[in-house]
Scaffold this motif. Structure first.
Motif, mmCIF file in Angstrom:
data_model
loop_
_atom_site.group_PDB
_atom_site.id
_atom_site.type_symbol
_atom_site.label_atom_id
_atom_site.label_comp_id
_atom_site.label_asym_id
_atom_site.label_seq_id
_atom_site.Cartn_x
_atom_site.Cartn_y
_atom_site.Cartn_z
ATOM 1 N N GLY B 83 0.843 -1.190 0.000
ATOM 2 C CA GLY B 83 0.000 0.000 0.000
ATOM 3 C C GLY B 83 0.877 1.238 0.000
ATOM 4 N N MET B 84 0.552 2.185 -0.853
ATOM 5 C CA MET B 84 1.388 3.386 -0.929
ATOM 6 C C MET B 84 0.552 4.631 -0.647
ATOM 7 S SD MET B 84 4.128 2.735 -3.932
ATOM 8 C CE MET B 84 5.176 3.971 -3.218
ATOM 9 N N ILE B 85 1.104 5.493 0.208
ATOM 10 C CA ILE B 85 0.456 6.775 0.503
ATOM 11 C C ILE B 85 1.452 7.866 0.149
ATOM 12 C CG2 ILE B 85 -0.644 8.197 2.284
ATOM 13 C CD1 ILE B 85 -0.950 5.590 3.934
ATOM 14 N N PHE B 86 0.961 8.771 -0.721
ATOM 15 C CA PHE B 86 1.865 9.808 -1.214
ATOM 16 C C PHE B 86 1.582 11.145 -0.536
ATOM 17 C CE2 PHE B 86 1.044 6.682 -4.521
ATOM 18 C CZ PHE B 86 2.325 6.246 -4.814
ATOM 19 N N GLN B 87 2.607 11.977 -0.523
ATOM 20 C CA GLN B 87 2.468 13.294 0.097
ATOM 21 C C GLN B 87 1.383 14.123 -0.600
ATOM 22 O OE1 GLN B 87 6.093 15.526 0.111
ATOM 23 N NE2 GLN B 87 5.266 17.184 1.349
ATOM 24 N N SER B 88 1.338 13.983 -1.936
ATOM 25 C CA SER B 88 0.351 14.759 -2.702
ATOM 26 C C SER B 88 -0.926 13.953 -2.945
ATOM 27 C CB SER B 88 0.959 15.187 -4.024
ATOM 28 O OG SER B 88 1.503 14.047 -4.681
ATOM 29 N N ARG B 146 -8.717 14.180 2.168
ATOM 30 C CA ARG B 146 -8.092 13.541 0.993
ATOM 31 C C ARG B 146 -6.948 12.615 1.432
ATOM 32 N NH1 ARG B 146 -7.974 18.179 -3.744
ATOM 33 N NH2 ARG B 146 -9.914 19.150 -3.130
ATOM 34 N N GLN B 147 -6.203 13.070 2.431
ATOM 35 C CA GLN B 147 -5.111 12.227 2.895
ATOM 36 C C GLN B 147 -5.658 10.928 3.480
ATOM 37 O OE1 GLN B 147 -2.302 11.387 2.200
ATOM 38 N NE2 GLN B 147 -0.953 12.935 3.126
ATOM 39 N N ARG B 148 -6.782 11.035 4.160
ATOM 40 C CA ARG B 148 -7.380 9.823 4.721
ATOM 41 C C ARG B 148 -7.894 8.899 3.606
ATOM 42 N NH1 ARG B 148 -11.373 11.995 9.133
ATOM 43 N NH2 ARG B 148 -10.846 14.056 8.355
ATOM 44 N N VAL B 149 -8.402 9.502 2.519
ATOM 45 C CA VAL B 149 -8.842 8.686 1.370
ATOM 46 C C VAL B 149 -7.640 7.925 0.809
ATOM 47 C CG1 VAL B 149 -9.786 8.757 -0.969
ATOM 48 C CG2 VAL B 149 -10.726 10.262 0.778
ATOM 49 N N ALA B 150 -6.501 8.617 0.706
ATOM 50 C CA ALA B 150 -5.289 7.957 0.202
ATOM 51 C C ALA B 150 -4.901 6.796 1.116
ATOM 52 C CB ALA B 150 -4.153 8.969 0.102
ATOM 53 N N ALA B 151 -5.076 6.997 2.414
ATOM 54 C CA ALA B 151 -4.759 5.928 3.371
ATOM 55 C C ALA B 151 -5.724 4.752 3.193
ATOM 56 C CB ALA B 151 -4.836 6.476 4.796
ATOM 57 N N CYS B 152 -6.996 5.073 2.994
ATOM 58 C CA CYS B 152 -7.995 4.010 2.778
ATOM 59 C C CYS B 152 -7.621 3.175 1.560
ATOM 60 C CB CYS B 152 -9.380 4.606 2.558
ATOM 61 S SG CYS B 152 -10.082 5.372 4.019
ATOM 62 N N ARG B 153 -7.222 3.855 0.478
ATOM 63 C CA ARG B 153 -6.850 3.141 -0.755
ATOM 64 C C ARG B 153 -5.649 2.217 -0.497
ATOM 65 N NH1 ARG B 153 -5.094 6.855 -5.577
ATOM 66 N NH2 ARG B 153 -3.135 6.867 -4.439
ATOM 67 N N ALA B 154 -4.691 2.722 0.282
ATOM 68 C CA ALA B 154 -3.489 1.921 0.551
ATOM 69 C C ALA B 154 -3.804 0.684 1.395
ATOM 70 C CB ALA B 154 -2.452 2.793 1.251
ATOM 71 N N LEU B 155 -4.815 0.779 2.225
ATOM 72 C CA LEU B 155 -5.108 -0.319 3.157
ATOM 73 C C LEU B 155 -6.148 -1.299 2.636
ATOM 74 C CD1 LEU B 155 -5.276 1.839 6.419
ATOM 75 C CD2 LEU B 155 -3.427 0.287 5.750
ATOM 76 N N LEU B 156 -6.844 -0.933 1.557
ATOM 77 C CA LEU B 156 -8.014 -1.704 1.133
ATOM 78 C C LEU B 156 -7.706 -3.172 0.854
ATOM 79 C CD1 LEU B 156 -11.003 -1.791 0.250
ATOM 80 C CD2 LEU B 156 -10.225 -1.256 -2.058
ATOM 81 N N LEU B 157 -6.608 -3.442 0.155
ATOM 82 C CA LEU B 157 -6.333 -4.820 -0.264
ATOM 83 C C LEU B 157 -5.546 -5.594 0.794
ATOM 84 C CD1 LEU B 157 -5.612 -4.254 -4.064
ATOM 85 C CD2 LEU B 157 -7.711 -5.020 -2.960
ATOM 86 N N ASP B 158 -5.559 -5.023 2.008
ATOM 87 C CA ASP B 158 -4.933 -5.700 3.143
ATOM 88 C C ASP B 158 -3.468 -6.035 2.878
ATOM 89 O OD1 ASP B 158 -4.992 -6.612 5.669
ATOM 90 O OD2 ASP B 158 -5.858 -8.578 5.206
ATOM 91 N N PRO B 159 -2.665 -5.048 2.472
ATOM 92 C CA PRO B 159 -1.259 -5.343 2.144
ATOM 93 C C PRO B 159 -0.442 -5.553 3.412
ATOM 94 C CG PRO B 159 -1.638 -2.995 1.998
ATOM 95 C CD PRO B 159 -2.968 -3.611 2.338
ATOM 96 N N PRO B 160 0.559 -6.450 3.375
ATOM 97 C CA PRO B 160 1.409 -6.649 4.557
ATOM 98 C C PRO B 160 2.355 -5.472 4.796
ATOM 99 C CG PRO B 160 2.158 -7.998 2.729
ATOM 100 C CD PRO B 160 0.881 -7.379 2.285
ATOM 101 N N LEU B 161 2.563 -4.648 3.738
ATOM 102 C CA LEU B 161 3.511 -3.544 3.850
ATOM 103 C C LEU B 161 2.862 -2.256 3.358
ATOM 104 C CD1 LEU B 161 6.431 -2.410 4.191
ATOM 105 C CD2 LEU B 161 6.875 -3.158 1.833
ATOM 106 N N VAL B 162 2.979 -1.195 4.167
ATOM 107 C CA VAL B 162 2.471 0.117 3.756
ATOM 108 C C VAL B 162 3.641 1.088 3.730
ATOM 109 C CG1 VAL B 162 0.949 2.041 4.345
ATOM 110 C CG2 VAL B 162 0.177 -0.313 4.729
ATOM 111 N N LEU B 163 3.811 1.758 2.591
ATOM 112 C CA LEU B 163 4.869 2.756 2.432
ATOM 113 C C LEU B 163 4.195 4.123 2.374
ATOM 114 C CD1 LEU B 163 6.861 0.931 -0.391
ATOM 115 C CD2 LEU B 163 7.314 0.857 2.064
ATOM 116 N N ALA B 164 4.633 5.030 3.216
ATOM 117 C CA ALA B 164 3.992 6.343 3.259
ATOM 118 C C ALA B 164 5.054 7.423 3.140
ATOM 119 C CB ALA B 164 3.213 6.504 4.573
#
Lengths: 393, 224
Positions: B83-88, B146-164
């Motif tokens: 899951g990836m969360i970007f600054q923008s 919007r940042q929370r939406v980006a976080a939701c997208r990163a977490l949706l597929l239940d990834p073992p690794l999240v990069l932010a």
């Protein structure tokens, strides 16, 4: 692919105004040349077909184009006439028999064509209902007239006054419909055919009224001069010809002097046609004979020239529109650079990104193509009547 | 499942070189990457995500050696397992909140957007306080939302690794802490590894561990 399509649809929905304007512009640029080409081709085909079936027309001196279009389409801005006696003169040459046409009057917007009963078989027109006109006042209507006015055999058509302010003018004549023509896909579909004398009655050259010799008509007599009886204004004229009053209709003066618009000469063979043509071209200055094909061809040359100019103009507009469309797509792709970057970073494949970006272009071009073809089909179906109105009205 | 980086090297043509001798992240662990601008924090995230390919070294995600994967396989892995969360934020403005959350799932091969997945997306969104804005256009949301939406997208597929990457960089102080707390809670609860780049030292106490890029460089003898 369904998901990509869904995302693309969301993009299109979000930018619907921009894409609609672009689609409309490209559609018009695609459709206009096709439509013009189609309408001009159909018009040329019909005009030439009609002219081929009526190779020669005799009429009063004046514009050959007016005479040709008038006798072929019953539409004329001028009302030049020649005397009915010309028909006898033609037949006296022995080269041809003639079919008179008198298309001065109208019922609503439909021309009333005074002619002889020979006209229908000459044109190969068939009746879907009833019979050919035979008596004074009877009318046979074209297929479009019947459909648009929702009338048939047993109904009536009424001639329209030439001027609503002419209170002393001729009263409208009510004419029973005795026949309805099958569709002929030509100007005969929009016409009302009556006997030539019926046209003269509409004009007021013939009329029917109460019998003045009867005792009860004393009140309608203004004066007696020998055998002539002059009626006063209270005399009632008939505006409908019925079996009961048919005998009262009469014409004052010599019918040979009454007007007709044109004569369609029907020659036996080409030799007769050539001799007749020579006779009229060399010996007659008071009438003109025109070769419809030549006149229509000249008209079409003008139409084709205009079409070519219009198509060149549209081509220039197309180039401008195409350039603008390319610019819009290019700017759109530039604006979507961030989106491509995002998609690539979250893991979208190059194919997915290209598909998403290309959808906008494919959608606009495909929709424009479909709309252009649809409009072209509609033009082929309905554009011709519009073209006729533009050209001939 | 852990993330292990061994002797990782990467260099740009400009002369910058990144060397990470050893970095291990355990399941459920949250790590903050700190360091001055240009020290290679974002480069390290991009290397782990497969956006950049290392010149040398290995990256292991569980038993899988990512550096042995083809670019295509690594990209597909990124769609489903990272899951990836970007600054923008990197949200698409023509999609509403729901469709932005589901975007990664729609692009991932072999994943169907079923009712169950949509319900999961709604649950995560609600957990981050956006449930009532489920069908709102992205343009109608605030920066924090919007940042929370980006976080939701990163977490949706239940990834073992999240990069932010600077996930709170655009937020006001109140929102910063709230969004980060949510993110760390969601990751630690489901035993996800969270690797976050941040410049904000006030947020560091929330993380399990802080890795200073300068220390990594010193450890390896490389000047970042």
């Amino acid at each position: 692919m369904t998901d990509l399509f869904y995302i693309s649809l969301q993009y299109i929905r979000h930018h619907r105004v921009k894409l609609a304007v672009l689609t409309l512009a490209i559609t018009l640029v695609g459709w206009l040349p096709l439509a013009i080409q189609s309408m001009v081709d159909q018009t040329a085909e019909q005009l030439l077909g009609r002219a081929n079936s009526t190779p020669l027309v005799i009429g009063a001196p004046g514009s050959p184009l007016e005479l040709s279009l008038g006798s072929l389409y019953f539409r004329s801005r001028t009302q030049s006439t020649l005397p009915y006696g010309e028909l006898s003169a033609l037949q006296a040459t022995g080269y041809a028999r003639g079919i008179p046409l008198y298309y001065r009057f109208r019922a609503r917007d439909y021309p009333i064509v005074g002619t002889s009963p020979d006209y229908l078989p000459y044109r190969g027109l068939r009746l879907s209902q009833g019979r050919n006109f035979a008596l004074l006042g009877e009318a046979v209507i074209g297929a479009n007239v019947a459909r648009e006015l929702d009338i048939g055999v047993g109904d009536h058509v009424i001639s329209s006054p030439e001027s609503v302010f002419d209170l002393a003018g001729v009263y409208p004549l009510q004419m029973p419909v005795v026949g309805v023509l099958s569709p002929a896909l030509g100007p005969d579909d929009d016409a009302i055919f009556v006997d030539l004398k019926t046209s003269w009655v509409i004009q007021g050259l013939g009329h029917g009224h109460q019998e003045l010799n009867r005792r009860e008509a004393v009140g309608q007599i203004l004066k007696r001069e020998g055998n002539n009886i002059v009626a006063n204004a209270s005399l009632r004229q008939f505006n409908k010809i019925t079996p009961d009053n048919l005998d009262s209709f009469h014409f004052h003066g010599d019918n040979a002097d009454n007007p007709i618009s044109a004569i369609i000469p029907v020659t036996r063979d080409e030799k007769s046609a050539a001799l007749m043509l020579g006779h009229y071209l060399e010996e007659r200055d008071d009438v003109q004979i025109v070769r419809s094909q030549r006149v229509v061809s000249e008209l079409l040359d003008t139409v084709f020239t205009v079409r070519d100019y219009v198509v060149v103009g549209i081509a220039l507009v197309a180039v401008a529109t195409g350039t603008v469309a390319i610019l819009v797509f290019y700017l759109s792709l530039r604006l979507r650079r961030g989106e491509r970057f995002t998609l690539a970073r979250i893991g979208a494949s190059r194919l997915q990104i290209v598909t998403l970006m290309a959808t906008e272009v494919v959608f606009v071009l495909s929709l424009s193509l479909v709309l252009s073809l649809l409009l072209t089909l509609l033009t082929q179906q309905f554009g011709l009547s519009l073209m006729h109105q533009l050209l001939l009205s | 499942m852990s993330l292990q980086l061994h002797n990782l090297r990467f260099s740009y043509g400009s002369g910058f070189e990144l060397h990470v001798p050893e970095l291990v992240i355990q399941p459920g662990e949250s790590i903050a990457l700190v360091g001055p601008s240009g020290s290679g924090k974002t480069t390290l995230l991009n290397l782990v995500a497969g956006i950049l390919r290392p010149d040398q070294g290995t990256i292991l995600l569980g038993d899988q050696c990512l550096t042995d994967l083809s670019s295509r396989s690594w990209r597909q892995l990124r769609l489903g397992s990272i899951g990836m969360i970007f600054q923008s934020f990197e949200l698409l403005e023509y999609l509403d909140l729901r469709d932005n959350v589901l975007l990664q799932a729609r692009l991932a091969p072999g994943i169907a957007v079923t009712d169950k997945l949509v319900q999961r997306a709604l649950a995560i969104t609600s957990e981050l306080g956006l449930g009532d804005k489920w069908r709102r256009p992205i343009t109608a949301l605030s920066q924090g939302e919007r940042q929370r939406v980006a976080a939701c997208r990163a977490l949706l597929l239940d990834p073992p690794l999240v990069l932010a990457d600077e996930p709170t960089g655009n937020l006001d102080p109140d929102n910063k802490q709230a969004v980060l707390d949510h993110l760390i809670d969601l990751c630690s609860r489901d035993q996800r590894m969270l690797l976050t780049v941040t410049h904000d030292h006030s947020l560091l106490p929330a993380f399990d561990r802080v890795v200073d890029m300068a220390e990594l460089a010193a450890q390896s003898g490389t000047v970042a």
